[in-house]
Design an enzyme around this catalytic site. Sequence first.
Site, mmCIF file in Angstrom:
data_model
loop_
_atom_site.group_PDB
_atom_site.id
_atom_site.type_symbol
_atom_site.label_atom_id
_atom_site.label_comp_id
_atom_site.label_asym_id
_atom_site.label_seq_id
_atom_site.Cartn_x
_atom_site.Cartn_y
_atom_site.Cartn_z
ATOM 1 N N PHE A 1 0.802 -1.221 0.000
ATOM 2 C CA PHE A 1 0.000 0.000 0.000
ATOM 3 C C PHE A 1 0.837 1.275 0.000
ATOM 4 O O PHE A 1 0.365 2.337 -0.317
ATOM 5 C CB PHE A 1 -0.911 0.043 1.232
ATOM 6 C CG PHE A 1 -1.975 -1.006 1.191
ATOM 7 C CD1 PHE A 1 -2.907 -1.029 0.165
ATOM 8 C CD2 PHE A 1 -2.057 -1.969 2.181
ATOM 9 C CE1 PHE A 1 -3.900 -1.994 0.126
ATOM 10 C CE2 PHE A 1 -3.051 -2.929 2.151
ATOM 11 C CZ PHE A 1 -3.977 -2.953 1.118
ATOM 12 N N ASP B 1 -2.438 -15.203 4.642
ATOM 13 C CA ASP B 1 -1.121 -14.665 4.303
ATOM 14 C C ASP B 1 -0.167 -14.804 5.493
ATOM 15 O O ASP B 1 0.608 -13.908 5.796
ATOM 16 C CB ASP B 1 -1.264 -13.188 3.887
ATOM 17 C CG ASP B 1 -0.044 -12.689 3.120
ATOM 18 O OD1 ASP B 1 0.833 -13.509 2.811
ATOM 19 O OD2 ASP B 1 0.010 -11.470 2.837
HETATM 20 N N1 LIG Z 1 2.687 -1.978 13.300
HETATM 21 C C1 LIG Z 1 3.934 -1.955 12.823
HETATM 22 N N2 LIG Z 1 4.968 -1.736 13.647
HETATM 23 C C2 LIG Z 1 6.240 -1.749 13.174
HETATM 24 N N3 LIG Z 1 6.561 -1.964 11.902
HETATM 25 C C3 LIG Z 1 5.579 -2.192 11.024
HETATM 26 C C4 LIG Z 1 4.218 -2.200 11.432
HETATM 27 N N4 LIG Z 1 3.456 -2.463 10.356
HETATM 28 C C5 LIG Z 1 4.303 -2.621 9.335
HETATM 29 N N5 LIG Z 1 5.585 -2.448 9.722
HETATM 30 C C6 LIG Z 1 6.792 -2.535 8.901
HETATM 31 O O1 LIG Z 1 6.480 -2.148 7.604
HETATM 32 C C7 LIG Z 1 6.704 -3.185 6.684
HETATM 33 C C8 LIG Z 1 5.628 -3.170 5.631
HETATM 34 O O2 LIG Z 1 4.407 -3.476 6.237
HETATM 35 P P1 LIG Z 1 3.068 -3.677 5.422
HETATM 36 O O3 LIG Z 1 2.103 -4.378 6.275
HETATM 37 O O4 LIG Z 1 2.645 -2.401 4.823
HETATM 38 O O5 LIG Z 1 3.560 -4.453 4.214
HETATM 39 P P2 LIG Z 1 3.729 -5.969 3.858
HETATM 40 O O6 LIG Z 1 4.090 -6.775 5.076
HETATM 41 O O7 LIG Z 1 4.660 -6.012 2.721
HETATM 42 O O8 LIG Z 1 2.324 -6.421 3.458
HETATM 43 P P3 LIG Z 1 1.387 -5.928 2.329
HETATM 44 O O9 LIG Z 1 2.235 -5.289 1.299
HETATM 45 O O10 LIG Z 1 0.760 -7.184 1.898
HETATM 46 O O11 LIG Z 1 0.464 -4.991 3.002
HETATM 47 C C9 LIG Z 1 6.697 -4.470 7.514
HETATM 48 O O12 LIG Z 1 7.475 -5.457 6.950
HETATM 49 C C10 LIG Z 1 7.282 -3.969 8.818
HETATM 50 O O13 LIG Z 1 8.683 -3.975 8.773
#
Ligand SMILES: Nc1ncnc2c1ncn2[C@@H]1O[C@H](COP(=O)(O)OP(=O)(O)OP(=O)(O)O)[C@@H](O)[C@H]1O
Length: 946
Positions: free
Chosen positions: A679, A796
Amino acid sequence: MSRDSDPMKWYHGSLSREAADDLLKQGYEDGTFLVRESSTAAGDFVLSLLCQEEVCHYQVRRHGGEDAFFSIDDKVQTKILHGLDTLVDYYQQAANGLPTKLTVPLIRDPPPHNTRSHGVTNLLHRATAKNESKVVFELLKCGYRNFDAKNQDGQTALHLAALYSDEDILKHLLNAKVQVNSSDSFGCQPLHYAARSKPASFIRTLIAAQANVQGRNIENGYVPLHEAAKHGNLEAVQELLLAEAPPLPRTSSGEFPFDLAKEAGQTSVEEFLMNYKLPPASTTREQWYHGTLTRDEAVAILKKHAQELLASQPQLDTSGCFLVRYSESPAASGLVLTLLSSDQMVKNFRISQADLYQNGVKLQSGGSKFLYIDDGPYWPSLEHLISHFMRFSYGLPVSLKFPVPPQPKPEVPSFATIPRSSVKPRTTPPATPPTPVSPHAHSPHHHGHPHVPALTIAKKKQKENSSSMFNTLRLTSPKKALFDMNSLRKSKSKGKRSESESSVSGSLARTEQELQAAAPMLKSLSFSTEFSTFNADGGLVVAPASGELYNVPRNNTPIEMDLPPIAQKTEAEVEYFTKSDVAIERERAVQSGGVNGYQPTVDVLSVWDQQMIKPPAAARLNSLISTGSTESEMASYLQRKCSGTPTTPTSSALEAAKLRFFIEPENLVLESEIGHGEFGSVHSGWLMRKSAASGEETRVEVAIKMLSDEHSNKQEFLREASVMMRLEHKCIVRLIGISKGEMLMMVQELAPLGSMLQYILDHGAEISANSELKVWASQVACGMHYLESQHFVHRDLAARNILLTARQQAKISDFGMSRSLRPGSTEYQFTQGGRWPIRWYAPESFNLGIFSHASDVWSFGVTIWEMFALGAPPYGEISNVDAIKLVDSGERLPQPSLCPAYIYAVMQSCWKERPKDRPTFAYLMEFFARDPDYQNLPELVQTVHI
Ligand SMILES: Nc1ncnc2c1ncn2[C@@H]1O[C@H](COP(=O)(O)OP(=O)(O)OP(=O)(O)O)[C@@H](O)[C@H]1O
């Protein structure tokens, strides 16, 4: 349960295995069964069951002593149940891991009373409940045999006596040697009931007959002192404390007796408990405290001591040999009780520390904390904790009997040059002769004053120790080195040492230079586990058997592929899936009209109205939303809200509840970027809040996930938020709210250590397979078990989507692909293709698009594989198509070198072809919490809200 029509006549006493075979093979239908006594293990039973013309025999194991808890010894689904009757009932409802559910009982006798959780009201129950002493006496005199029979509520006559009758009847029953500590269907033992209202002498008589002052209600964690406090029975409180009941036991929800007294307005009991003067401990740490020792050193010392004991007394049972040490291992940093159990195994128990609060006020000052093991009571000093376990074994495999004294400490030189124990093992034998310590002999307050009024004794004790238990630590523990280990280390590294520290920890003293010189060695010593070894640089070396270096790959990006739409599934495929035990329990609750059933409505107003009529005890927003709407409904609501479209007015309370999730953008302060996802970017930041009452501004650290392209995937972004809104669990990342400034933002609880995958890749060398990995695995299973109970499939689950809020706390995140299951269904089928993380998917998911809790279990298996493979990508370098082919051909991921065989076996069970053959999350949660070495690992696993 149809107990009246079914009189439980399936018990065949001491019938042999062969005779059971003959009986059952007489052409009955599948599921015909009987229960018989085990001929191999006294107290156990055997369930003999006919399935496909074969008779299977299952050992039904008894747990604990007097209480009738049983489980079937089965590899995958072991459930401990109260009473043989409940156990049979459980397997009559569903197979639950057996080849078939129990259907027809082979009729003979009902099971013995002491094995049941329920029964019928008999004459003795009636006479006792009516306090008819003469009738009770006559019944017992004329040889009435059913003393321990249970009524419909699982209560024996003794339970009823504790509730309704006077001491006369109590004494009659005790003289007849009735069971004293059995639990009824509410989890109460007779002493729980007596503590509510009975006078001191009644309580004393029960305790003298061995009633357990620590008996814990399995439902709510209450011990008798909780009951006495809640019901304002001061006499009982005093009597229980005289019998050395711990003054600070905790209920399952963490309440102390003084909390319950306060809640119930029992002021005098509350005051008494707050001012209670804890008698001095009956042991001193010179007898058993060793300072810093590694686990191996402790085991060697303990075993040596046991051998010496045996040399002087060959018949002696040496279980209960113990010492207390300070562990510097990252797996168990802190105080550890090391103990020889009755099977001659050495067990280690972590001694935890915590602050104690009353009304938000900390009761302990000066930084000293209370100590406890697992869910056991709090103690203000290590000495008190140890003397308690020398008196009661409850919670430990045996009580502490033989303290192993430390070696005499060498004199402390004027400058600190003594190497620490783990660097140079000591060679001198223990100096103190092996004397068993009887806590009674030392204890000035063991139970033995039945004739002295409680208050007199309490006053006497007051003179011995004039402080209340809430500051005992400072008075009884002048050598506070134990609690200062951290500061000790800190001050050492600054090259400073205080006099008090050096006087008690000479063997730990070392200069900065020595510390540095020893550092690589320390690392290798404290980090080694039975699964791994580390070289001097802290790098991981494989187990000697394989002899090659394990390369930790660095490129673990999610693997996704575009898939074509999927065909509708057939009836046969539906049949293919089974229900998890959570689903079965839920359905049963629905059938019996239980409140835990799924609410199959999407009508927000009607649900809200129902709730208004009968408000739940603690109505939470979560339950309101989860029962009231689907996630797509919530998403469209959020969408309208975010785009400024007016929302349809519903109940104002519901509106207010939903509004709480909207955060004004000016209340958010954005800081650095901490990650990037599909996102957009994720930032750390602050959420500013103003207290309505005081106007004071507070700030909370948060993670802010931003939607980069406003229009492309807003719906998906909001769907994720709406799923997270409905979840509230310690093992799931919490959504705090959403905000709409220039961009759409999701505000989440911050996980300061970031994604577990990255953490493992960065800190692989410091991670213990035996500690962190198991705790995380259990926490993930725990969160997934909760998700299952909320009817969601995650879809997931992968190491990249687990975040760490602390080294000992993993949380599930990334609910972008999650879906809620329709009421009554246990799976979800996707007919549209999409970008799927194929390597984490079960065959029925990538082949048929079917997702269920069982397919999440498959992904869980891959996730823990990633953990034990220290972040390696599943199936390595091969293409997604080849990975699918590999799995379809029956191949599975290989055993990572860090992964012990028994954990790999569980991974493999997660990857069983047939979903119904895979374990449940409930089982997985328990499996990883059960650690052969650290008995109290479960304490680290958050199990709230399940
Ligand atoms: N609540 C949080 N606290 C700390 N770090 C976070 C948090 N949420 C996300 N992150 C960090 O941001 C990164 C990206 O998170 P995000 O959930 O947006 O993407 P993703 O894991 O690639 O999943 P997707 O792209 O499917 O949404 C994570 O890998 C993590 O390192």
